[in-house]
Design an enzyme around this catalytic site. Structure first.
Site, PDB file in Angstrom:
ATOM      1  N   ALA A   1       0.870  -1.173   0.000  1.00  0.00           N
ATOM      2  CA  ALA A   1       0.000   0.000   0.000  1.00  0.00           C
ATOM      3  C   ALA A   1       0.910   1.226   0.000  1.00  0.00           C
ATOM      4  CB  ALA A   1      -0.893  -0.020   1.227  1.00  0.00           C
TER       5      ALA A   1
ATOM      6  N   GLY B   1       0.643  -5.081   0.901  1.00  0.00           N
ATOM      7  CA  GLY B   1      -0.554  -5.182   0.068  1.00  0.00           C
ATOM      8  C   GLY B   1      -0.306  -5.903  -1.249  1.00  0.00           C
TER       9      GLY B   1
ATOM     10  N   GLU C   1      -0.539  -9.464  -0.451  1.00  0.00           N
ATOM     11  CA  GLU C   1      -1.970  -9.714  -0.209  1.00  0.00           C
ATOM     12  C   GLU C   1      -2.746  -9.798  -1.525  1.00  0.00           C
ATOM     13  OE1 GLU C   1      -1.978  -6.374   2.645  1.00  0.00           O
ATOM     14  OE2 GLU C   1      -2.959  -7.737   4.024  1.00  0.00           O
TER      15      GLU C   1
ATOM     16  N   GLU D   1       4.663  -4.927   7.362  1.00  0.00           N
ATOM     17  CA  GLU D   1       3.862  -3.878   8.022  1.00  0.00           C
ATOM     18  C   GLU D   1       4.288  -3.560   9.448  1.00  0.00           C
ATOM     19  OE1 GLU D   1       2.626  -6.327   6.189  1.00  0.00           O
ATOM     20  OE2 GLU D   1       1.125  -5.530   4.806  1.00  0.00           O
TER      21      GLU D   1
HETATM   22  C1  HXC Z   1       4.932   4.334  -1.537  1.00  0.00           C
HETATM   23  C2  HXC Z   1       6.844   3.402  -2.379  1.00  0.00           C
HETATM   24  C3  HXC Z   1       6.524   2.152  -1.793  1.00  0.00           C
HETATM   25  C4  HXC Z   1       5.309   2.059  -1.045  1.00  0.00           C
HETATM   26  C5  HXC Z   1       8.386   1.943  -2.822  1.00  0.00           C
HETATM   27  N1  HXC Z   1       7.998   3.216  -3.005  1.00  0.00           N
HETATM   28  N2  HXC Z   1       7.506   1.278  -2.081  1.00  0.00           N
HETATM   29  N3  HXC Z   1       6.048   4.469  -2.249  1.00  0.00           N
HETATM   30  N4  HXC Z   1       4.554   3.183  -0.956  1.00  0.00           N
HETATM   31  N5  HXC Z   1       4.897   0.933  -0.481  1.00  0.00           N
HETATM   32  C6  HXC Z   1       8.697   4.285  -3.750  1.00  0.00           C
HETATM   33  C7  HXC Z   1       9.921   4.778  -3.012  1.00  0.00           C
HETATM   34  O1  HXC Z   1       9.547   5.740  -2.049  1.00  0.00           O
HETATM   35  C8  HXC Z   1      10.706   5.387  -4.141  1.00  0.00           C
HETATM   36  O2  HXC Z   1      10.170   6.636  -4.477  1.00  0.00           O
HETATM   37  C9  HXC Z   1      10.424   4.447  -5.309  1.00  0.00           C
HETATM   38  O3  HXC Z   1       9.206   3.771  -4.974  1.00  0.00           O
HETATM   39  C10 HXC Z   1      11.502   3.421  -5.513  1.00  0.00           C
HETATM   40  O4  HXC Z   1      11.729   2.750  -4.290  1.00  0.00           O
HETATM   41  P1  HXC Z   1      13.182   2.591  -3.616  1.00  0.00           P
HETATM   42  O5  HXC Z   1      12.987   2.393  -2.172  1.00  0.00           O
HETATM   43  O6  HXC Z   1      14.076   3.743  -4.020  1.00  0.00           O
HETATM   44  O7  HXC Z   1      13.692   1.286  -4.345  1.00  0.00           O
HETATM   45  P2  HXC Z   1      14.690   0.161  -3.774  1.00  0.00           P
HETATM   46  O8  HXC Z   1      15.859   0.806  -3.077  1.00  0.00           O
HETATM   47  O9  HXC Z   1      14.955  -0.755  -4.925  1.00  0.00           O
HETATM   48  O10 HXC Z   1      13.881  -0.612  -2.645  1.00  0.00           O
HETATM   49  C11 HXC Z   1      12.757  -1.372  -3.000  1.00  0.00           C
HETATM   50  C12 HXC Z   1      11.946  -1.760  -1.745  1.00  0.00           C
HETATM   51  C13 HXC Z   1      11.601  -0.501  -0.916  1.00  0.00           C
HETATM   52  C14 HXC Z   1      12.723  -2.761  -0.885  1.00  0.00           C
HETATM   53  C15 HXC Z   1      10.668  -2.459  -2.258  1.00  0.00           C
HETATM   54  O11 HXC Z   1      11.037   0.478  -1.793  1.00  0.00           O
HETATM   55  C16 HXC Z   1      10.617  -0.742   0.184  1.00  0.00           C
HETATM   56  O12 HXC Z   1      10.966  -1.285   1.219  1.00  0.00           O
HETATM   57  N6  HXC Z   1       9.352  -0.286  -0.017  1.00  0.00           N
HETATM   58  C17 HXC Z   1       8.322  -0.357   1.004  1.00  0.00           C
HETATM   59  C18 HXC Z   1       7.795  -1.750   1.168  1.00  0.00           C
HETATM   60  C19 HXC Z   1       6.750  -1.837   2.264  1.00  0.00           C
HETATM   61  O13 HXC Z   1       7.025  -1.563   3.437  1.00  0.00           O
HETATM   62  N7  HXC Z   1       5.556  -2.249   1.879  1.00  0.00           N
HETATM   63  C20 HXC Z   1       4.426  -2.445   2.805  1.00  0.00           C
HETATM   64  C21 HXC Z   1       3.575  -1.216   2.864  1.00  0.00           C
HETATM   65  S1  HXC Z   1       2.331  -1.373   4.090  1.00  0.00           S
HETATM   66  P3  HXC Z   1      11.118   7.925  -4.767  1.00  0.00           P
HETATM   67  O14 HXC Z   1      10.125   9.032  -4.971  1.00  0.00           O
HETATM   68  O15 HXC Z   1      12.005   8.087  -3.588  1.00  0.00           O
HETATM   69  O16 HXC Z   1      11.865   7.528  -6.009  1.00  0.00           O
HETATM   70  C22 HXC Z   1       1.072  -2.224   3.372  1.00  0.00           C
HETATM   71  C23 HXC Z   1      -0.166  -2.398   4.256  1.00  0.00           C
HETATM   72  C24 HXC Z   1      -1.405  -2.854   3.531  1.00  0.00           C
HETATM   73  O17 HXC Z   1       1.158  -2.659   2.275  1.00  0.00           O
HETATM   74  C25 HXC Z   1      -2.663  -2.550   4.295  1.00  0.00           C
HETATM   75  C26 HXC Z   1      -2.910  -1.108   4.558  1.00  0.00           C
HETATM   76  C27 HXC Z   1      -4.308  -0.729   4.965  1.00  0.00           C
END
Ligand code: HXC
Length: 256
Positions: free
Chosen positions: A62, A107, A110, A130
């Site tokens: 998400a 997500g 999921e 998360e």
């Molecule tokens: C918003 C995201 C994102 C996310 C990545 N990006 N994941 N933006 N939400 N979930 C964005 C980054 O901010 C970045 O933007 C661009 O995508 C590229 O990501 P990087 O981090 O620079 O890439 P990399 O170094 O290759 O790392 C990849 C990654 C990392 C390991 C996947 O991005 C990461 O850990 N992302 C978050 C994963 C996460 O925690 N997901 C769970 C979310 S909670 P910019 O603008 O800086 O280029 C969830 C809950 C669901 O899903 C239910 C909720 C109600």
């Protein structure tokens, strides 16, 4: 804009298309996904669906930037929308295959789990990260992960937030197949076409019997199977399928 959707030779292709944000699911993407699956549900020409992501991610979760701005009530709305999308994918009377091309996190994992079958690229990575953000999986992950891989492994993944490889996801039963990155879509299409060649009512009935029966006790589930079986047994495609076998020819199913 957020979703690419096309139909080719009876297969619907849904591609999450926000590669700059690693296909993170914000409210707009969720709304578009819901619209795409509503269209798929009504389209008789679509026999199977493949869901994938544009670029290096399947879906990295998400949208954290959006979620960071939401209060608890607004977060709940987003969660409810996510559940609506995942439940629709699970309920749609067509097989849905996730072709997991890269990161399937939060997500994204999921979303893959709401699909019927998961085929992963060797490069794919899975996690429920998360708890590191102060939340828990909110699009059905606590439930679907435990049902797919068991309670213990679901707790391990959700509590450690550890990222696992496609090979490990295959080992624990989170994905059904692993393919070389360049062969992922071919493999997904092959599986989609195999399923699409079978009787559509039988496929829809099997999906419903498995999904609904899984949440019931064995007695109720057996009863449910008998009811759904009877619907398939009364179909024209049953007559055609069995006649084709006896006449040693390929069946021509009509979805009737
Ligand atoms: C918003 C995201 C994102 C996310 C990545 N990006 N994941 N933006 N939400 N979930 C964005 C980054 O901010 C970045 O933007 C661009 O995508 C590229 O990501 P990087 O981090 O620079 O890439 P990399 O170094 O290759 O790392 C990849 C990654 C990392 C390991 C996947 O991005 C990461 O850990 N992302 C978050 C994963 C996460 O925690 N997901 C769970 C979310 S909670 P910019 O603008 O800086 O280029 C969830 C809950 C669901 O899903 C239910 C909720 C109600």
């Amino acid at each position: 804009e957020n979703i690419k959707y096309e139909v080719s030779e009876g297969i619907g292709y849904v591609t999450i298309n926000r590669p700059k944000a690693l296909n993170a699911l914000n409210m707009d993407v969720l709304t578009d996904l819901y619209a795409a699956f509503t269209e798929i549900e009504a389209d008789e020409t679509v026999k199977a669906v493949i869901v994938t992501g544009e670029g290096k991610a399947f879906v990295a979760g998400a949208d954290i930037a959006q979620m960071s701005q939401l209060n608890a009530l607004e977060g709940r709305e987003m969660m409810i929308m996510g559940h609506k999308v995942m439940n629709l994918i699970e309920a749609v009377e067509k097989p849905v295959i996730a072709a997991v091309n890269g990161f399937a996190l939060g997500g994204g994992c999921e979303l893959a789990m709401a699909c019927d079958i998961r085929i992963a690229s060797e490069k794919a990575k899975f996690a429920q990260p998360e708890v590191g953000l102060g939340i828990i999986p909110g699009f059905g992950g606590t439930q679907r992960l435990a049902r797919l891989v068991g309670k213990g492994m679901a707790k391990y993944m959700i509590m450690t937030a550890e990222m696992i490889s496609a090979a490990e996801a295959y080992r624990i039963g989170l994905v059904e197949k692993v393919a070389a990155p360049e062969e992922l879509m071919d493999e997904a299409v092959k599986v989609a076409k195999t399923i699409a060649s079978k009787a559509p009512i039988a496929i829809a009935t099997a999906k419903s019997a498995i999904n609904n029966g899984f949440d019931m006790d064995m007695k109720s589930a057996s009863k449910f199977e008998i009811e759904t079986f009877t619907a398939a047994f009364g179909s024209e495609d049953k007559t055609e399928g069995m006649a084709a076998f006896l006449e040693k020819r390929a069946p021509e199913f009509k979805n009737k």
